[in-house]
Design a protein around this motif. Structure first.
Motif, PDB file in Angstrom:
ATOM      1  N   CYS A 322       0.795  -1.237   0.000  1.00  9.61           N
ATOM      2  CA  CYS A 322       0.000   0.000   0.000  1.00  9.61           C
ATOM      3  C   CYS A 322       0.826   1.286   0.000  1.00  9.61           C
ATOM      4  N   GLY A 323       2.150   1.198   0.162  1.00 10.72           N
ATOM      5  CA  GLY A 323       2.967   2.406   0.124  1.00 10.72           C
ATOM      6  C   GLY A 323       2.982   3.140   1.456  1.00 10.72           C
ATOM      7  N   TYR A 324       3.864   4.126   1.550  1.00 14.71           N
ATOM      8  CA  TYR A 324       4.074   4.837   2.802  1.00 14.71           C
ATOM      9  C   TYR A 324       2.837   5.618   3.245  1.00 14.71           C
ATOM     10  N   ARG A 325       2.258   6.399   2.352  1.00 19.21           N
ATOM     11  CA  ARG A 325       1.154   7.282   2.730  1.00 19.21           C
ATOM     12  C   ARG A 325      -0.027   6.489   3.287  1.00 19.21           C
ATOM     13  N   CYS A 326      -0.441   5.486   2.569  1.00 22.53           N
ATOM     14  CA  CYS A 326      -1.601   4.686   2.981  1.00 22.53           C
ATOM     15  C   CYS A 326      -1.315   3.937   4.282  1.00 22.53           C
ATOM     16  N   MET A 372       7.658   5.795   9.727  1.00 22.92           N
ATOM     17  CA  MET A 372       8.054   7.200   9.844  1.00 22.92           C
ATOM     18  C   MET A 372       9.570   7.352   9.755  1.00 22.92           C
ATOM     19  N   ASN A 373      10.298   6.488  10.443  1.00 19.54           N
ATOM     20  CA  ASN A 373      11.756   6.618  10.479  1.00 19.54           C
ATOM     21  C   ASN A 373      12.388   6.380   9.117  1.00 19.54           C
ATOM     22  N   THR A 374      11.989   5.321   8.427  1.00 21.59           N
ATOM     23  CA  THR A 374      12.581   5.037   7.122  1.00 21.59           C
ATOM     24  C   THR A 374      12.168   6.078   6.088  1.00 21.59           C
ATOM     25  N   LEU A 375      10.953   6.602   6.199  1.00 24.22           N
ATOM     26  CA  LEU A 375      10.515   7.676   5.310  1.00 24.22           C
ATOM     27  C   LEU A 375      11.435   8.886   5.442  1.00 24.22           C
ATOM     28  N   THR A 376      11.854   9.198   6.660  1.00 20.69           N
ATOM     29  CA  THR A 376      12.703  10.355   6.908  1.00 20.69           C
ATOM     30  C   THR A 376      14.030  10.252   6.160  1.00 20.69           C
ATOM     31  N   PHE A 377      14.573   9.041   6.027  1.00 17.32           N
ATOM     32  CA  PHE A 377      15.870   8.851   5.372  1.00 17.32           C
ATOM     33  C   PHE A 377      15.766   8.616   3.862  1.00 17.32           C
ATOM     34  N   SER A 378      14.562   8.532   3.335  1.00 11.78           N
ATOM     35  CA  SER A 378      14.392   8.050   1.959  1.00 11.78           C
ATOM     36  C   SER A 378      15.029   8.944   0.897  1.00 11.78           C
ATOM     37  N   GLU A 379      15.183  10.250   1.173  1.00  8.86           N
ATOM     38  CA  GLU A 379      15.764  11.145   0.177  1.00  8.86           C
ATOM     39  C   GLU A 379      17.117  11.718   0.599  1.00  8.86           C
ATOM     40  N   LEU A 380      17.705  11.166   1.670  1.00  9.70           N
ATOM     41  CA  LEU A 380      18.998  11.666   2.133  1.00  9.70           C
ATOM     42  C   LEU A 380      20.155  10.944   1.436  1.00  9.70           C
ATOM     43  N   THR A 381      21.351  11.519   1.567  1.00  9.76           N
ATOM     44  CA  THR A 381      22.548  10.957   0.951  1.00  9.76           C
ATOM     45  C   THR A 381      23.635  10.799   2.019  1.00  9.76           C
ATOM     46  N   ASN A 382      24.783  10.242   1.607  1.00 13.37           N
ATOM     47  CA  ASN A 382      25.892  10.079   2.548  1.00 13.37           C
ATOM     48  C   ASN A 382      26.308  11.404   3.184  1.00 13.37           C
ATOM     49  N   GLU A 383      26.188  12.491   2.435  1.00 20.72           N
ATOM     50  CA  GLU A 383      26.587  13.800   2.942  1.00 20.72           C
ATOM     51  C   GLU A 383      25.590  14.371   3.940  1.00 20.72           C
ATOM     52  N   THR A 384      24.362  13.894   3.925  1.00 26.51           N
ATOM     53  CA  THR A 384      23.330  14.482   4.787  1.00 26.51           C
ATOM     54  C   THR A 384      22.805  13.522   5.852  1.00 26.51           C
ATOM     55  N   LEU A 447       1.694  13.848   2.128  1.00 24.94           N
ATOM     56  CA  LEU A 447       2.510  12.970   1.293  1.00 24.94           C
ATOM     57  C   LEU A 447       1.826  12.654  -0.021  1.00 24.94           C
ATOM     58  N   ASP A 448       2.627  12.472  -1.072  1.00 24.19           N
ATOM     59  CA  ASP A 448       2.115  11.945  -2.324  1.00 24.19           C
ATOM     60  C   ASP A 448       2.087  10.428  -2.253  1.00 24.19           C
ATOM     61  N   LYS A 449       1.363   9.829  -3.149  1.00 27.82           N
ATOM     62  CA  LYS A 449       1.209   8.380  -3.147  1.00 27.82           C
ATOM     63  C   LYS A 449       2.542   7.662  -3.298  1.00 27.82           C
ATOM     64  N   ASN A 450       3.462   8.234  -4.071  1.00 25.65           N
ATOM     65  CA  ASN A 450       4.727   7.556  -4.365  1.00 25.65           C
ATOM     66  C   ASN A 450       5.888   7.988  -3.470  1.00 25.65           C
ATOM     67  N   ASP A 451       5.648   8.847  -2.505  1.00 27.40           N
ATOM     68  CA  ASP A 451       6.724   9.272  -1.611  1.00 27.40           C
ATOM     69  C   ASP A 451       7.271   8.079  -0.837  1.00 27.40           C
ATOM     70  N   GLY A 452       8.606   7.999  -0.763  1.00 28.08           N
ATOM     71  CA  GLY A 452       9.259   6.917  -0.044  1.00 28.08           C
ATOM     72  C   GLY A 452       9.441   5.657  -0.849  1.00 28.08           C
ATOM     73  N   ASP A 453       8.951   5.637  -2.077  1.00 30.03           N
ATOM     74  CA  ASP A 453       9.007   4.419  -2.882  1.00 30.03           C
ATOM     75  C   ASP A 453      10.430   4.005  -3.254  1.00 30.03           C
ATOM     76  N   VAL A 454      11.411   4.897  -3.094  1.00 24.89           N
ATOM     77  CA  VAL A 454      12.781   4.543  -3.435  1.00 24.89           C
ATOM     78  C   VAL A 454      13.254   3.357  -2.613  1.00 24.89           C
ATOM     79  N   PHE A 455      12.854   3.289  -1.344  1.00 25.07           N
ATOM     80  CA  PHE A 455      13.228   2.153  -0.512  1.00 25.07           C
ATOM     81  C   PHE A 455      12.455   0.906  -0.916  1.00 25.07           C
ATOM     82  N   VAL A 456      11.182   1.080  -1.215  1.00 26.53           N
ATOM     83  CA  VAL A 456      10.348  -0.058  -1.582  1.00 26.53           C
ATOM     84  C   VAL A 456      10.784  -0.646  -2.907  1.00 26.53           C
ATOM     85  N   GLN A 457      11.081   0.228  -3.884  1.00 23.16           N
ATOM     86  CA  GLN A 457      11.514  -0.244  -5.198  1.00 23.16           C
ATOM     87  C   GLN A 457      12.838  -0.983  -5.115  1.00 23.16           C
TER      88      GLN A 457
END
Length: 461
Positions: A322-326, A372-384, A447-457
């Motif tokens: 169902c994705g992060y938002r749902c 919530m925790n994994t969503l927070t890291f979904s768009e971060l990088t090694n520098e951040t 949130l959008d429906k696809n937010d956080g999907d980078v981890f799921v994909q």
């Protein structure tokens, strides 16, 4: 086992130790209060002092680790945590325990952030969700073991033993860290510590907390509370201008431009304010109103921890389905309904019913936390990762401190000002938690429906 597996083991054991310490302390509060000739409702500072210290010292962690080495800072943290635990066990007054908890909190502020950043920086994107989930899954063993172990130690020995348990665990972490924890993860040394940023951010957080305490306990007039909040906002605004002109700022506020990070931080603060004190209120209610022994209460707390661990096996398929938002909306709504059900007359004194309900609550709150925790890291990088991790920990600690202080405030206020007695006192707390948690759904609607999907994909590949 490869090196990553050992690193996950070190991080898991660190989380295990901290969660074990917290859950055992919640159960031991009535016994500690009796031994120290204090009221149970006056013991809030024992919990808050640790959290407050961790909150103050967390911003320093990233700079210390990059400058002096991850392994060295982690070993220092273990030493401070062990010493603080020993002093807690040896203390004979409430003041002595609070001071020892401050020292313990300095160690706690450095332990978990270091291990989490090491994992984030040494894993591939496809491995991050799995690694973070394993840390939490294995670490939740502390929440699972804490209640029965605390009940056993309090009943057969003394409440002092709950602090001494930390020392052998720290020694195991020392052995593993010396062998598997990397000394440095980057070739670029950090610049000078952002002292100005630290002196702006930490007082701002403390003033916000002081203002909230003033509202709850009427320590200050309304004018002083407003002044605290205004000064805090001015300090944060000053920090915003400061970090724009600093090469190595304490925190990079540009992270909040990422919707997932902003929602993750906001939700961690709001959700935890209304959930964090559920075990504490439940423990006090069962021991003071139903005369359950610590061992009896431990059965219910064990049920909560069992539900939390069970949920970790459901997290990945639930996110894929169902994705992060749902998933966040479902988990928040169900958790609010379950907390409300703790006020129903049919549950009063029914141990079996409470155990089942708490198990289900553990499942949904665990899913909520992990998501919530994994969503927070979904768009971060090694520098951040360092800045994002520190902000996440600060948000969690601030919310837990607010939750604990407001819980004791509500119990005091309802008990004395509203003339409520017995179960009614605790039911008011559960009603406020339930309603506040339900309102948190509006945060996740951003949130959008696809937010956080980078981890799921990456997980699906």
């Amino acid at each position: 086992m490869n090196n990553l597996t050992w690193l996950v083991s070190v991080a898991s054991l660190t989380f295990f130790m901290q969660s074990l310490d917290t859950t055992m302390l919640y159960l031991a509060i009535p016994s500690m209060a009796q031994a120290l000739h204090q009221s149970s409702l006056s013991m809030g500072m024992v919990v808050v002092s640790y959290m407050l210290t961790v909150m103050v010292f967390t911003p320093v962690c990233g700079w210390l680790a990059d400058t002096y080495g991850y392994r060295r800072i982690y070993l220092l943290a273990l030493g401070l945590f062990s010493l603080g635990s020993f002093l807690c066990a040896a203390a004979d007054t409430l003041t002595a325990i609070i001071l020892a908890r401050f020292l313990q909190g300095i160690g706690g502020a450095l332990m978990l952030p270091v291990t989490r950043v090491v994992i984030l920086k040494t894993t591939l994107p496809a491995e991050k969700l799995s690694a973070l989930n394993k840390i939490t899954l294995l670490g939740l063993g502390g929440t699972l073991l804490g209640p029965p172990l605390s009940g056993l130690l309090i009943t057969t020995c003394s409440w002092r033993m709950i602090f001494l348990v930390n020392i052998p665990l720290c020694l195991i972490c020392v052995v593993l860290a010396k062998k598997y924890m990397p000394e440095q993860l980057t070739s670029r040394m950090r610049g000078k510590f952002d002292t100005i940023g630290f002196m702006l951010v930490v007082p701002a957080l403390l003033l916000i907390l002081l203002g909230l305490l003033g509202i709850g306990k009427h320590y200050f007039t309304g004018m002083w509370v407003i002044i605290f909040f205004l000064i805090a906002m001015l300090l944060l605004y000053r920090y915003k201008n400061h970090q724009d002109n600093t090469n190595d700022p304490l925190f990079t506020l540009s992270l909040f431009r990422h919707r997932t990070f902003a929602v993750g931080i906001a939700s961690n603060i709001c959700v935890r304010i209304f959930i964090a004190s559920v075990p504490l209120v439940l423990s006090l209610m069962l021991q003071r109103e139903f005369n359950y022994s610590p061992r009896g209460v431990s059965i219910i707390m064990l049920s909560l921890a069992s539900g939390s661990i069970s949920a970790r096996f459901l997290l990945r398929p639930a996110l894929i389905w169902c994705g992060y938002r749902c998933l966040l909306l479902i988990a928040t709504t169900v958790s609010a309904a379950l907390i409300y059900s703790l006020t129903l007359p049919g549950l009063n004194g029914s141990l079996d019913s409470v155990v089942i309900l708490i198990f289900i609550l553990g499942v949904f709150t665990s899913v909520l936390y992990a998501t919530m925790n994994t969503l927070t890291f979904s768009e971060l990088t090694n520098e951040t990762y360092h800045a994002g991790n520190s902000l996440l920990i600060l948000s969690q600690l601030l919310s837990i401190i607010i939750s604990v202080t407001l819980t004791f405030t509500v119990l005091h206020y309802v008990n004395y000002a509203a003339n409520a007695r017995g179960l009614e006192n605790y039911h008011v707390s559960f009603l406020l938690m339930s309603f506040g948690l339900f309102l948190c759904c509006f945060i996740f609607l951003r949130l959008d429906k696809n937010d956080g999907d980078v981890f799921v994909q990456e997980t699906q590949k």
